[in-house]
Design an enzyme around this catalytic site. Sequence first.
Site, PDB file in Angstrom:
ATOM      1  N   ASP A  88       1.187  -1.428   0.035  1.00 19.28           N
ATOM      2  CA  ASP A  88      -0.091  -0.223  -0.239  1.00 19.28           C
ATOM      3  C   ASP A  88       1.097   1.628  -0.087  1.00 19.28           C
ATOM      4  OD1 ASP A  88       0.899  -0.503   2.739  1.00 19.28           O
ATOM      5  OD2 ASP A  88      -0.188   1.025   3.200  1.00 19.28           O
ATOM      6  N   GLU A 183      -0.177  -1.268   5.387  1.00 17.68           N
ATOM      7  CA  GLU A 183       1.222  -1.208   7.121  1.00 17.68           C
ATOM      8  C   GLU A 183       0.855   1.112   6.976  1.00 17.68           C
ATOM      9  OE1 GLU A 183       4.823   0.958   7.716  1.00 17.68           O
ATOM     10  OE2 GLU A 183       3.962   1.452   5.871  1.00 17.68           O
TER      11      GLU A 183
END
Length: 416
Positions: A88, A183
């Site tokens: 991400d 994350e």
Amino acid sequence: MYSPDFSHYHFTVAERFLRYVQINTQADPFSSATPSTPGQKDLGRLLLDELHQMGLEAEMDAYGYVYATLPSNQTHPVPVICFCAHMDTSPDCSGEGVKPIVHRNYQGEDLVLPDDPAQIIRMEDFPELQQQIGNDIITASGTTLLGADDKSGIAIIMDALHYWISHPEQPHGEIRILFTVDEEIGRGVDHVDLQKLRADVAYTLDGESAGHLEDENFCADQVVVQIHGISAHTGYACGKMVNAMKLAAAVIDNLPGELSPEATSGKQGFIHPLHIEGNVETTTIHFLIRHFEENGLKAYEQLLEGLVKQQVNRFPGAKYEWKCQEQYRNMKYVLDQHPEVVRYAEEAIRRAGLQPVHHAIRGGTDGARLSFMSLPCPNLFTGQHAFHSKKEWISIQDMQKAVQTLVHLAEIWATR
């Protein structure tokens, strides 16, 4: 000691990176799904396909995590290493329609990003660029972040796998790969299956300047304060109304200015109001609390709650609710018990021709949480800079050095 030869190796890290950043994987902190955005699985499927093309065993689970295995080429038992990066990108800056640009043979000039010429990357703002003369710099086009955080880590791991497969003589034990989701919004390892991962040690590839080795980070909590006032008709509110929004504003206004992110650096912690919403009757404030030591974290929380009580107690009938949630802790507490994990990384960085630089992360990584899940996990450099911004940049040569570092690191673990 076997010495890997990179002189004739065609690094694939740059072409992989340029491909990965064009997939929008921006995380969404307001989504309850895992992953929080579908683009993360789009990248996961691409990585899965590339891993299978390399002939590796790999899978993507229902949460979007990608697991893969490179079997050991040693005849003796070797600790299993995991290399980890996250798919991400930050919600702080758009990741939609990233257009990467390669600036070849950088000579110190200003890098004007064409889609928004107001976005200029200058050496005076980024002195790290002094080390990049002659290198090839990758930026975005000016309207989005680049995504080096952390697609550089993914590309580095994938290129290292490519090296090991194309150089079967290079010593390594079993290597496990983990690509995580979300994350950037603090959920990176919420659903990691450690039994499936079956690693002994791990390294995240999510660091900054070439040679940096991060073995400590903030201790982090999130505090949610809900302030309850008293609603009344505005025409007849005299002596009755208690405005929860004004109380919340007073709390924020009385925070010590020296304990804010914009006033701290190094190993100084902070109290940061992140999000506020509400109305006259109820207002909620989300705070990030950061300190490198747990006792400092608790002291900040006591200070904050004291400020909240002080403001609420000014008005009879007002009250508050306090919720403190642990986010992560300083990985140093764990890594100090496993000094070889850091020592081997230092040696690998030296073998790659760099000087290891210990650096404390003013934030957290998946590695911090993995360390407290019984998987010691420091953070290695990728070369990313100005992350979470439109001025994000990275050097191709720094990524190549990170690939070399991984190859050396696996050899060190295999031959000790």
